[in-house]
Design a protein around this motif. Structure first.
Motif, PDB file in Angstrom:
ATOM      1  N   ILE A  67       0.835  -1.198   0.000  1.00 16.89           N
ATOM      2  CA  ILE A  67       0.000   0.000   0.000  1.00 16.89           C
ATOM      3  C   ILE A  67       0.869   1.247   0.000  1.00 16.89           C
ATOM      4  CG2 ILE A  67      -1.695   1.317   1.322  1.00 16.89           C
ATOM      5  CD1 ILE A  67      -2.922  -1.301   2.221  1.00 16.89           C
ATOM      6  N   ARG A  68       1.925   1.246   0.799  1.00 14.32           N
ATOM      7  CA  ARG A  68       2.824   2.405   0.822  1.00 14.32           C
ATOM      8  C   ARG A  68       3.415   2.654  -0.560  1.00 14.32           C
ATOM      9  NH1 ARG A  68       5.335  -0.115   5.167  1.00 14.32           N
ATOM     10  NH2 ARG A  68       7.278  -0.216   3.980  1.00 14.32           N
ATOM     11  N   THR A  69       3.872   1.589  -1.199  1.00 14.64           N
ATOM     12  CA  THR A  69       4.486   1.733  -2.512  1.00 14.64           C
ATOM     13  C   THR A  69       3.470   2.242  -3.522  1.00 14.64           C
ATOM     14  OG1 THR A  69       5.989  -0.080  -1.989  1.00 14.64           O
ATOM     15  CG2 THR A  69       5.815   0.553  -4.295  1.00 14.64           C
ATOM     16  N   PHE A  70       2.266   1.685  -3.492  1.00 13.96           N
ATOM     17  CA  PHE A  70       1.221   2.131  -4.406  1.00 13.96           C
ATOM     18  C   PHE A  70       0.972   3.626  -4.244  1.00 13.96           C
ATOM     19  CE2 PHE A  70      -3.119   3.093  -5.559  1.00 13.96           C
ATOM     20  CZ  PHE A  70      -3.329   2.381  -6.716  1.00 13.96           C
ATOM     21  N   LEU A  71       0.827   4.085  -3.005  1.00 17.41           N
ATOM     22  CA  LEU A  71       0.551   5.494  -2.747  1.00 17.41           C
ATOM     23  C   LEU A  71       1.717   6.383  -3.158  1.00 17.41           C
ATOM     24  CD1 LEU A  71      -1.252   5.263   0.698  1.00 17.41           C
ATOM     25  CD2 LEU A  71      -2.254   5.952  -1.483  1.00 17.41           C
ATOM     26  N   LYS A  72       2.921   5.902  -2.901  1.00 16.86           N
ATOM     27  CA  LYS A  72       4.098   6.697  -3.269  1.00 16.86           C
ATOM     28  C   LYS A  72       4.122   6.958  -4.774  1.00 16.86           C
ATOM     29  CE  LYS A  72       8.155   4.722  -3.110  1.00 16.86           C
ATOM     30  NZ  LYS A  72       9.421   4.143  -2.599  1.00 16.86           N
ATOM     31  N   TYR A  73       3.843   5.925  -5.547  1.00 13.32           N
ATOM     32  CA  TYR A  73       3.848   6.082  -6.992  1.00 13.32           C
ATOM     33  C   TYR A  73       2.674   6.926  -7.470  1.00 13.32           C
ATOM     34  CZ  TYR A  73       7.218   2.220  -6.913  1.00 13.32           C
ATOM     35  OH  TYR A  73       8.306   1.433  -6.674  1.00 13.32           O
ATOM     36  N   LEU A  74       1.496   6.701  -6.905  1.00 11.80           N
ATOM     37  CA  LEU A  74       0.296   7.366  -7.406  1.00 11.80           C
ATOM     38  C   LEU A  74       0.274   8.851  -7.068  1.00 11.80           C
ATOM     39  CD1 LEU A  74      -2.396   6.677  -8.866  1.00 11.80           C
ATOM     40  CD2 LEU A  74      -3.445   6.569  -6.615  1.00 11.80           C
ATOM     41  N   VAL A  75       0.500   9.182  -5.791  1.00 11.19           N
ATOM     42  CA  VAL A  75       0.358  10.563  -5.336  1.00 11.19           C
ATOM     43  C   VAL A  75       1.353  11.487  -6.033  1.00 11.19           C
ATOM     44  CG1 VAL A  75       0.625  12.081  -3.333  1.00 11.19           C
ATOM     45  CG2 VAL A  75      -0.664   9.952  -3.126  1.00 11.19           C
ATOM     46  N   THR A  76       2.572  11.024  -6.235  1.00  8.04           N
ATOM     47  CA  THR A  76       3.598  11.894  -6.810  1.00  8.04           C
ATOM     48  C   THR A  76       3.340  12.220  -8.275  1.00  8.04           C
ATOM     49  OG1 THR A  76       4.986   9.947  -7.254  1.00  8.04           O
ATOM     50  CG2 THR A  76       5.392  11.146  -5.213  1.00  8.04           C
ATOM     51  N   PHE A  77       2.395  11.530  -8.922  1.00  5.08           N
ATOM     52  CA  PHE A  77       2.077  11.826 -10.313  1.00  5.08           C
ATOM     53  C   PHE A  77       1.051  12.950 -10.450  1.00  5.08           C
ATOM     54  CE2 PHE A  77       4.347   8.069 -11.457  1.00  5.08           C
ATOM     55  CZ  PHE A  77       4.664   8.222 -12.799  1.00  5.08           C
ATOM     56  N   PHE A  78       0.422  13.363  -9.366  1.00 10.22           N
ATOM     57  CA  PHE A  78      -0.586  14.412  -9.441  1.00 10.22           C
ATOM     58  C   PHE A  78       0.045  15.771  -9.169  1.00 10.22           C
ATOM     59  CE2 PHE A  78      -3.107  10.648  -8.829  1.00 10.22           C
ATOM     60  CZ  PHE A  78      -4.275  10.901  -9.530  1.00 10.22           C
ATOM     61  N   PRO A  79      -0.165  16.760 -10.039  1.00 10.88           N
ATOM     62  CA  PRO A  79       0.451  18.087  -9.854  1.00 10.88           C
ATOM     63  C   PRO A  79      -0.079  18.775  -8.598  1.00 10.88           C
ATOM     64  CG  PRO A  79      -1.140  18.124 -11.658  1.00 10.88           C
ATOM     65  CD  PRO A  79      -0.978  16.691 -11.273  1.00 10.88           C
ATOM     66  N   SER A  80       0.829  19.292  -7.789  1.00  8.74           N
ATOM     67  CA  SER A  80       0.465  19.869  -6.490  1.00  8.74           C
ATOM     68  C   SER A  80      -0.349  21.150  -6.629  1.00  8.74           C
ATOM     69  CB  SER A  80       1.725  20.143  -5.663  1.00  8.74           C
ATOM     70  OG  SER A  80       2.584  21.037  -6.350  1.00  8.74           O
ATOM     71  N   ASP A  81      -0.288  21.823  -7.781  1.00  6.28           N
ATOM     72  CA  ASP A  81      -1.053  23.050  -7.944  1.00  6.28           C
ATOM     73  C   ASP A  81      -2.522  22.777  -8.258  1.00  6.28           C
ATOM     74  OD1 ASP A  81      -0.352  21.993 -10.427  1.00  6.28           O
ATOM     75  OD2 ASP A  81      -0.505  23.949 -11.417  1.00  6.28           O
ATOM     76  N   ARG A  82      -2.863  21.489  -8.479  1.00  5.93           N
ATOM     77  CA  ARG A  82      -4.237  21.159  -8.811  1.00  5.93           C
ATOM     78  C   ARG A  82      -4.850  20.119  -7.875  1.00  5.93           C
ATOM     79  NH1 ARG A  82      -3.593  20.216 -15.195  1.00  5.93           N
ATOM     80  NH2 ARG A  82      -5.855  19.944 -15.168  1.00  5.93           N
ATOM     81  N   TYR A  83      -4.018  19.534  -7.005  1.00  7.14           N
ATOM     82  CA  TYR A  83      -4.507  18.518  -6.076  1.00  7.14           C
ATOM     83  C   TYR A  83      -3.930  18.759  -4.691  1.00  7.14           C
ATOM     84  CZ  TYR A  83      -5.845  16.105 -10.331  1.00  7.14           C
ATOM     85  OH  TYR A  83      -6.399  15.797 -11.540  1.00  7.14           O
ATOM     86  N   GLU A  84      -4.758  18.560  -3.692  1.00  7.76           N
ATOM     87  CA  GLU A  84      -4.307  18.653  -2.301  1.00  7.76           C
ATOM     88  C   GLU A  84      -4.695  17.353  -1.600  1.00  7.76           C
ATOM     89  OE1 GLU A  84      -4.865  22.265   0.231  1.00  7.76           O
ATOM     90  OE2 GLU A  84      -6.112  20.870   1.409  1.00  7.76           O
ATOM     91  N   PHE A  85      -3.689  16.639  -1.114  1.00  3.87           N
ATOM     92  CA  PHE A  85      -3.912  15.349  -0.476  1.00  3.87           C
ATOM     93  C   PHE A  85      -3.822  15.460   1.043  1.00  3.87           C
ATOM     94  CE2 PHE A  85      -2.628  14.077  -4.736  1.00  3.87           C
ATOM     95  CZ  PHE A  85      -3.501  13.039  -5.002  1.00  3.87           C
ATOM     96  N   SER A  86      -4.687  14.725   1.711  1.00  3.53           N
ATOM     97  CA  SER A  86      -4.611  14.524   3.153  1.00  3.53           C
ATOM     98  C   SER A  86      -4.608  13.018   3.399  1.00  3.53           C
ATOM     99  CB  SER A  86      -5.805  15.160   3.868  1.00  3.53           C
ATOM    100  OG  SER A  86      -5.841  16.560   3.655  1.00  3.53           O
ATOM    101  N   ILE A  87      -3.952  12.604   4.472  1.00  2.52           N
ATOM    102  CA  ILE A  87      -3.872  11.172   4.784  1.00  2.52           C
ATOM    103  C   ILE A  87      -4.270  10.934   6.235  1.00  2.52           C
ATOM    104  CG2 ILE A  87      -2.274   9.242   5.172  1.00  2.52           C
ATOM    105  CD1 ILE A  87      -0.810   9.944   2.681  1.00  2.52           C
ATOM    106  N   ILE A  88      -5.148   9.950   6.432  1.00  2.00           N
ATOM    107  CA  ILE A  88      -5.432   9.414   7.760  1.00  2.00           C
ATOM    108  C   ILE A  88      -4.871   7.996   7.789  1.00  2.00           C
ATOM    109  CG2 ILE A  88      -7.227   8.613   9.345  1.00  2.00           C
ATOM    110  CD1 ILE A  88      -9.018  10.823   8.346  1.00  2.00           C
ATOM    111  N   GLY A  89      -4.014   7.694   8.757  1.00  2.00           N
ATOM    112  CA  GLY A  89      -3.399   6.377   8.813  1.00  2.00           C
ATOM    113  C   GLY A  89      -2.989   5.985  10.214  1.00  2.00           C
ATOM    114  N   SER A  90      -2.712   4.719  10.401  1.00  2.27           N
ATOM    115  CA  SER A  90      -2.255   4.217  11.694  1.00  2.27           C
ATOM    116  C   SER A  90      -0.856   4.734  11.994  1.00  2.27           C
ATOM    117  CB  SER A  90      -2.247   2.690  11.704  1.00  2.27           C
ATOM    118  OG  SER A  90      -3.539   2.176  11.517  1.00  2.27           O
ATOM    119  N   SER A  91      -0.610   5.049  13.249  1.00  2.00           N
ATOM    120  CA  SER A  91       0.699   5.543  13.664  1.00  2.00           C
ATOM    121  C   SER A  91       1.643   4.367  13.851  1.00  2.00           C
ATOM    122  CB  SER A  91       0.566   6.337  14.972  1.00  2.00           C
ATOM    123  OG  SER A  91       1.815   6.875  15.356  1.00  2.00           O
TER     124      SER A  91
END
Length: 405
Positions: free
Chosen positions: A39-63
């Protein structure tokens, strides 16, 4: 409604048919109950492909240690982090956190990763207008839904999946498995296979594991990269090593284990009980294992089931001999590669597979690297995901629509 599949023209029509952000910056909440490696790897690849000027990501996850690693990878790409303590009340914490954060930010999309994650989004999905989608990173079995409590879990999970606009599986095997339990969601199901950062594994510098862990230089190194839980079949690897060691003439083998999990202490105790502790080394956590993979003579993956594992993709891109089982999900990745395939839950078959992989050597695997790079490239996965989900992740970069897959 016709089930969504990986057909480029069909996806583009569907992807352009809806919009939730209407030209403004799109706010996306990623819910990650268990931030394990895939899951970490999937998110790392996916999120970094979205331009930051058009997308804002928030994450809720286990500590957890895994979430700390994800935060190190995505810190600059994620605006808000909400970490839930692993104190036994995680589900309550997630339900509350998703609800409160969505009320505060009014997300344009909630994207749950995993089945427990999508359940934790159910209250918010029922009470708000934020669309919900789910990426399933695992497979289901009948034992999970046995008894009264199991039937209740199935009802809750089914309700959560029915609230999803899309349910994304990471392999054909995983989708078939999911639909066998929840056929009612067939009309909102899609498949986009996993991928990896192929270049980082192909170009990784080999780590000298013999020197790093003070292992006999003559020993052949078997790498195990995975969590210590029943699904991963580690006990069959232990038994396979015992079988090989019991023969009068056998190669000197040493297993280097990279992973964590709730049952690591039990596995270590069992290895010691069998008198095999001199054959196993447990490495500390490593965020980047590409060099360690190249330092192995063979990588063994004795899994009992998988959704779409990244480990064989990484190993094949690194040109390292690989032996895996014919279990669901893993067999799909290994098909058409030089990997040695053993029977799942069969230590004797795994022992033969390890010896065959050692005898086969690196040549066939190194020759396969260019094909592995093309087949498993995460950019293809990310682009396909963006196109598939564009009806919710709106305004994907225009250049993606013109790319050939």
């Amino acid at each position: 409604m016709e089930r969504i599949g990986i057909n480029k023209d069909d996806i583009l029509v569907r992807a352009n048919s809806g919009s939730v952000c209407d030209g403004k910056k799109c706010k996306v909440l990623l819910v990650v109950r268990w931030p394990v490696g895939g899951i970490r790897t999937f998110l790392k690849y996916l999120v970094t492909f979205f331009p930051s000027d058009r997308y804002e990501f928030s994450i809720i996850g286990s500590s957890t240690e895994g979430m700390a690693a994800l935060k190190a990878d995505l810190g600059e790409f994620v605006a808000n982090w909400e970490l839930i303590p692993t104190d036994g009340n995680e589900m309550r914490g997630f339900l509350s956190a998703v609800w409160n954060l969505d009320r505060e930010h009014r997300f344009d999309l909630i994207h749950a990763h995993g089945f427990t994650s999508v359940i934790s989004c159910l209250v918010a999905a029922l009470a708000t207008s934020s669309p919900l989608i789910c990426t399933s990173h695992d497979v289901l079995n009948n034992q999970q839904f046995s008894g009264i409590s199991g039937r209740i879990k199935k009802l809750i999970l089914g309700a959560a999946l029915l609230r999803c606009k899309l349910v994304h599986s990471v392999s054909r095997d995983a989708e078939t498995n999911l639909l066998s339990h929840f056929p009612v969601i067939h009309h909102r199901s899609l498949v986009v296979e996993n991928g990896v950062d192929t270049s980082s594994f192909a170009t990784a510098v080999r780590t000298d594991l013999h020197e790093t862990f003070s292992i006999d230089p003559a020993a052949k190194l078997i790498g195990f990269f995975g969590r210590f839980m029943g699904q991963k079949g580690f006990k069959y690897l232990v038994s396979a090593i015992e079988i090989i060691q019991s023969r009068e003439v056998h190669p000197s083998l040493h297993v280097v284990c990279f992973g964590s999990g709730a049952f690591i202490r039990e596995e270590q105790a069992e290895i010691k009980r069998r008198g095999l502790d001199h054959c196993f080394t447990f490495a500390p956590f490593m965020a980047d294992v590409s060099g360690a993979m190249k330092g192995c003579d063979v990588i063994a993956m004795p899994s009992l089931w998988e959704a779409c594992p990244l480990q064989p993709m990484e190993a094949l891109c690194a040109g390292v001999p690989f032996v895996g089982t014919n279990c669901i999900g893993l067999r799909e990745v290994l098909d058409g590669t030089p990997a040695v395939v053993a029977e799942a839950a069969d230590a004797e078959s795994l022992a033969k597979g390890i010896l065959n992989a050692l005898n086969q050597g690196r040549e066939a695997f190194e020759e396969f690297v260019p094909q592995a790079i093309e087949r498993f490239d995460a950019r293809t996965t990310a682009q396909a995901s963006m196109i598939c989900m564009k009806r919710f992740y709106v305004n994907a970069p225009a250049y993606l629509a013109g790319n050939e897959w």
